[in-house]
Design an enzyme around this catalytic site. Structure first.
Site, PDB file in Angstrom:
ATOM      1  N   LYS A   9       4.689   5.435   1.154  1.00 42.43           N
ATOM      2  CA  LYS A   9       4.618   4.968   2.537  1.00 42.43           C
ATOM      3  C   LYS A   9       5.307   5.969   3.483  1.00 42.43           C
ATOM      4  CE  LYS A   9       4.344   0.123   1.064  1.00 42.43           C
ATOM      5  NZ  LYS A   9       4.867  -1.263   1.254  1.00 42.43           N
ATOM      6  N   TYR A  49      -4.176  -5.082   3.511  1.00 35.30           N
ATOM      7  CA  TYR A  49      -3.178  -6.154   3.504  1.00 35.30           C
ATOM      8  C   TYR A  49      -3.794  -7.450   4.037  1.00 35.30           C
ATOM      9  CZ  TYR A  49       0.611  -2.811   2.455  1.00 35.30           C
ATOM     10  OH  TYR A  49       1.448  -1.887   1.855  1.00 35.30           O
ATOM     11  N   ASN A 112       9.640  -0.240   2.188  1.00 29.17           N
ATOM     12  CA  ASN A 112      10.027  -0.249   0.777  1.00 29.17           C
ATOM     13  C   ASN A 112       9.349   0.872  -0.023  1.00 29.17           C
ATOM     14  OD1 ASN A 112       7.494  -1.297   0.739  1.00 29.17           O
ATOM     15  ND2 ASN A 112       8.041  -3.268  -0.159  1.00 29.17           N
ATOM     16  N   HIS A 115       3.556   1.652  -2.402  1.00 34.90           N
ATOM     17  CA  HIS A 115       2.577   0.616  -2.733  1.00 34.90           C
ATOM     18  C   HIS A 115       2.012   0.903  -4.118  1.00 34.90           C
ATOM     19  CE1 HIS A 115      -0.942  -1.960  -2.652  1.00 34.90           C
ATOM     20  NE2 HIS A 115      -1.579  -0.934  -3.182  1.00 34.90           N
ATOM     21  N   GLU A 126      -8.973  -0.779  -4.496  1.00 33.92           N
ATOM     22  CA  GLU A 126      -8.147   0.088  -3.647  1.00 33.92           C
ATOM     23  C   GLU A 126      -8.499   1.566  -3.831  1.00 33.92           C
ATOM     24  OE1 GLU A 126      -4.106  -1.185  -4.470  1.00 33.92           O
ATOM     25  OE2 GLU A 126      -4.441  -3.083  -3.427  1.00 33.92           O
TER      26      GLU A 126
END
Ligand code: IDP
Ligand code: MG
Length: 132
Positions: A9, A49, A112, A115, A126
């Protein structure tokens, strides 16, 4: 060989811990077979998401995930979907044990660092979404 979709991220890129995280994936013995740096937009995040679009933190999540480039990867290995989830640690930083990526680097639930697909079926979706 099982495949998963991993995405570092924007915080991982900004904090310059991409190399550290990739080391952990390689040290585990997994193979990174495809990698690219790119930017996300709100449209693709609503898809990726979709289970979170109605959550109060969704705007904050979009703002964070579009704040800079991400690094998408296909990672291969035996049981790599669950194995990468184990290396990452749980979603909430406070529950992530030291030794996991989130446990070692995260101090915020939205930011965080990484992913990873949560099932083999979602990994296929994905990988198609981000690599076509
Ligand atoms: P995961 O990334 O561990 O699979 P998901 O529940 O799929 O967790 O959530 C996707 C992302 O949305 C999380 O990694 C995190 O960035 C953000 N997120 C999830 N739950 C919360 C929350 O309760 N507060 C703030 N951000 C959250
Ligand atoms: Mg998830």
């Amino acid at each position: 060989m099982e495949k998963t979709y991993i995405m570092l991220k924007p915080d991982a890129v900004k904090r310059k811990v991409v190399g550290n995280i990739i080391n952990r994936i390689e040290n585990k013995g997994y193979n990174i077979t495809t990698i690219k740096m790119f930017n996300l937009d709100e449209e693709i995040l609503k898809e990726h998401y979709s289970h979170l679009v109605d959550m109060p933190f969704f705007p904050e999540l979009v703002s964070f995930m579009t704040s800079g480039p991400v690094i998408g990867m296909i990672v291969e290995g035996d049981d790599v979907v669950q194995g990468m989830r184990n290396l990452m640690g749980p979603t909430k930083w406070v529950e992530a044990m030291p030794g996991t990526i989130r446990g070692d680097f995260a101090n915020n639930t939205t930011q965080n660092l990484i992913h990873g697909s949560d099932s083999v079926a979602n990994a296929i979706i994905e990988i198609e979404r981000f690599f076509g």
